[in-house]
Design an enzyme around this catalytic site. Structure first.
Site, PDB file in Angstrom:
ATOM      1  N   LYS A  52      16.517  22.510 -18.462  1.00 15.33           N
ATOM      2  CA  LYS A  52      16.372  22.330 -19.914  1.00 15.33           C
ATOM      3  C   LYS A  52      15.521  21.095 -20.208  1.00 15.33           C
ATOM      4  O   LYS A  52      14.633  21.125 -21.058  1.00 15.33           O
ATOM      5  CB  LYS A  52      17.758  22.206 -20.575  1.00 15.33           C
ATOM      6  CG  LYS A  52      18.518  23.520 -20.601  1.00 15.33           C
ATOM      7  CD  LYS A  52      19.970  23.393 -21.048  1.00 15.33           C
ATOM      8  CE  LYS A  52      20.670  24.742 -20.886  1.00 15.33           C
ATOM      9  NZ  LYS A  52      22.087  24.743 -21.296  1.00 15.33           N
ATOM     10  N   GLN A  96      26.890  20.589 -22.170  1.00 18.49           N
ATOM     11  CA  GLN A  96      26.823  21.656 -21.173  1.00 18.49           C
ATOM     12  C   GLN A  96      28.234  22.106 -20.790  1.00 18.49           C
ATOM     13  O   GLN A  96      29.122  21.289 -20.539  1.00 18.49           O
ATOM     14  CB  GLN A  96      26.047  21.166 -19.933  1.00 18.49           C
ATOM     15  CG  GLN A  96      25.788  22.221 -18.890  1.00 18.49           C
ATOM     16  CD  GLN A  96      24.820  23.318 -19.348  1.00 18.49           C
ATOM     17  OE1 GLN A  96      24.005  23.121 -20.229  1.00 18.49           O
ATOM     18  NE2 GLN A  96      24.942  24.488 -18.748  1.00 18.49           N
ATOM     19  N   ASP A 119      22.791  24.691 -29.580  1.00 19.67           N
ATOM     20  CA  ASP A 119      23.321  25.789 -28.780  1.00 19.67           C
ATOM     21  C   ASP A 119      23.966  26.846 -29.676  1.00 19.67           C
ATOM     22  O   ASP A 119      24.341  27.918 -29.197  1.00 19.67           O
ATOM     23  CB  ASP A 119      24.394  25.260 -27.818  1.00 19.67           C
ATOM     24  CG  ASP A 119      23.955  25.332 -26.370  1.00 19.67           C
ATOM     25  OD1 ASP A 119      22.980  26.041 -26.074  1.00 19.67           O
ATOM     26  OD2 ASP A 119      24.605  24.671 -25.543  1.00 19.67           O
TER      27      ASP A 119
HETATM   28  N1  GUN Z   1      26.806  26.915 -19.690  1.00 19.80           N
HETATM   29  C1  GUN Z   1      26.213  28.082 -19.338  1.00 19.80           C
HETATM   30  N2  GUN Z   1      25.337  28.462 -20.292  1.00 19.80           N
HETATM   31  C2  GUN Z   1      25.377  27.522 -21.256  1.00 19.80           C
HETATM   32  C3  GUN Z   1      24.688  27.362 -22.499  1.00 19.80           C
HETATM   33  O1  GUN Z   1      23.847  28.180 -22.913  1.00 19.80           O
HETATM   34  N3  GUN Z   1      25.021  26.245 -23.199  1.00 19.80           N
HETATM   35  C4  GUN Z   1      25.936  25.347 -22.768  1.00 19.80           C
HETATM   36  N4  GUN Z   1      26.188  24.287 -23.532  1.00 19.80           N
HETATM   37  N5  GUN Z   1      26.584  25.474 -21.636  1.00 19.80           N
HETATM   38  C5  GUN Z   1      26.302  26.554 -20.884  1.00 19.80           C
END
Ligand code: GUN
Length: 297
Positions: A52, A96, A119
């Site tokens: 990311k 995350q 998100d």
């Molecule tokens: N863990 C796995 N996929 C994601 C996501 O898209 N966002 C977040 N915050 N955690 C994740």
């Protein structure tokens, strides 16, 4: 069979985003900024977070990694969320997932200011999306919708079967694809999206195979390798595989679809890796730019 090449589409979208960010800078504005909170040292999470941050750099979005120890208390993590909510230099941030066992995920996600929730996981954004109000749409569902749009795969009147009922994928993707198109959000090609007839299946669903065989589009987000087999697929169906499972050697990634057997029957199918994953990341970048623009105006 056509591969839905998320990696390629994501690179096209990153180029579009880079142009938009370059224009902002040329006009004398500051760059958008994303903060990424990671708690502990889950190797998969560390890879996702690094991807990311790398994607941000590619398009000119500033990124800050906030790495916290696994034994942080829920109260201290809440305080970190509040700090990011209040930091005017941060346009959006994510925490995350998964979080360590002793921390309540819902408590943390609910504390994020929905205007910075890139998100799209806060109750406010989920509720606003359901009601068709302007919102930050949850990243994976938004990426799936974009992938369908870019390949001109219509959803109107078609039967979409979603396997998995998570807050992060199953529930929001079902909601997005059944929306009336006029409720669609800015920045998407609305022509072919929404208006689907959606069935959500999960671990207690009876005769999953029979339901899947009636699907025009199957979205599998169950976290179970080879859950979707060839006998469950109608010839000509579109298959979206959200699964990311590490198998055997601990490094190889496979999806929830028995790809080799299903692909010859499908009209369109996403590979793993290189399908939905890159689209999720690019949705996060799009949401960060959207949060920045909302923040600025
Ligand atoms: N863990 C796995 N996929 C994601 C996501 O898209 N966002 C977040 N915050 N955690 C994740």
């Amino acid at each position: 069979m056509t591969l839905l090449d998320g990696k390629h589409i994501a690179s096209l979208i990153r180029a579009e985003l880079k142009q938009q960010v370059d224009q902002l800078l040329a006009d004398g504005h500051r760059a958008p900024k994303l903060a990424v909170v990671i708690v502990g040292h889950n190797p998969a999470s560390e890879t996702y977070v690094n991807n990311k941050i790398k994607a941000c750099a590619e398009v000119g979005i500033q990124a800050e990694k906030v790495a916290l120890e696994a034994d942080i208390t829920e109260a201290d993590l809440l305080q970190e969320v509040q700090r990011l909510n209040q930091d005017p230099s941060v346009d959006g941030f994510i925490v995350q997932l998964p979080l360590p066992e002793h921390i309540n995920e819902t408590t943390i996600l609910s504390a994020i200011d929905y205007r910075k929730d890139v998100d799209g996981l806060t109750p406010e954004n989920v509720g606003r999306t359901v009601q068709g109000l302007p919102s930050l749409v949850s990243a994976t569902p938004k990426g799936i919708r974009e992938l369908l749009a870019r390949y001109n795969i219509p959803t109107a009147g078609r039967h979409v079967v979603v396997i998995g009922r998570s807050n992060i994928v199953g529930k929001p993707v079902a909601m997005l694809l059944m929306q009336k198109p006029y409720l669609s959000l800015p920045g998407m090609s609305a022509a072919s999206l929404g208006d689907a007839t959606v069935t959500i299946c999960h671990s207690k669903t009876q005769d999953l195979a029979a339901i899947c065989r009636t699907a025009d589009i199957i979205i599998v987000a169950a976290g179970s390798p080879k859950l979707l087999t060839a006998d469950m697929v109608k010839p000509g169906a579109t298959i979206i595989d959200v699964g990311i499972n590490r198998v055997m050697d601990g490094y190889r990634l496979v999806g929830d679809v028995d790809f080799d057997a299903v692909a010859p029957k499908a009209a369109y199918i996403t590979p793993v890796p290189g399908g939905v994953g890159p689209m999720t990341i690019v949705s996060l970048l799009q949401n960060t730019l959207q949060a920045y623009q909302n923040h600025k105006s």
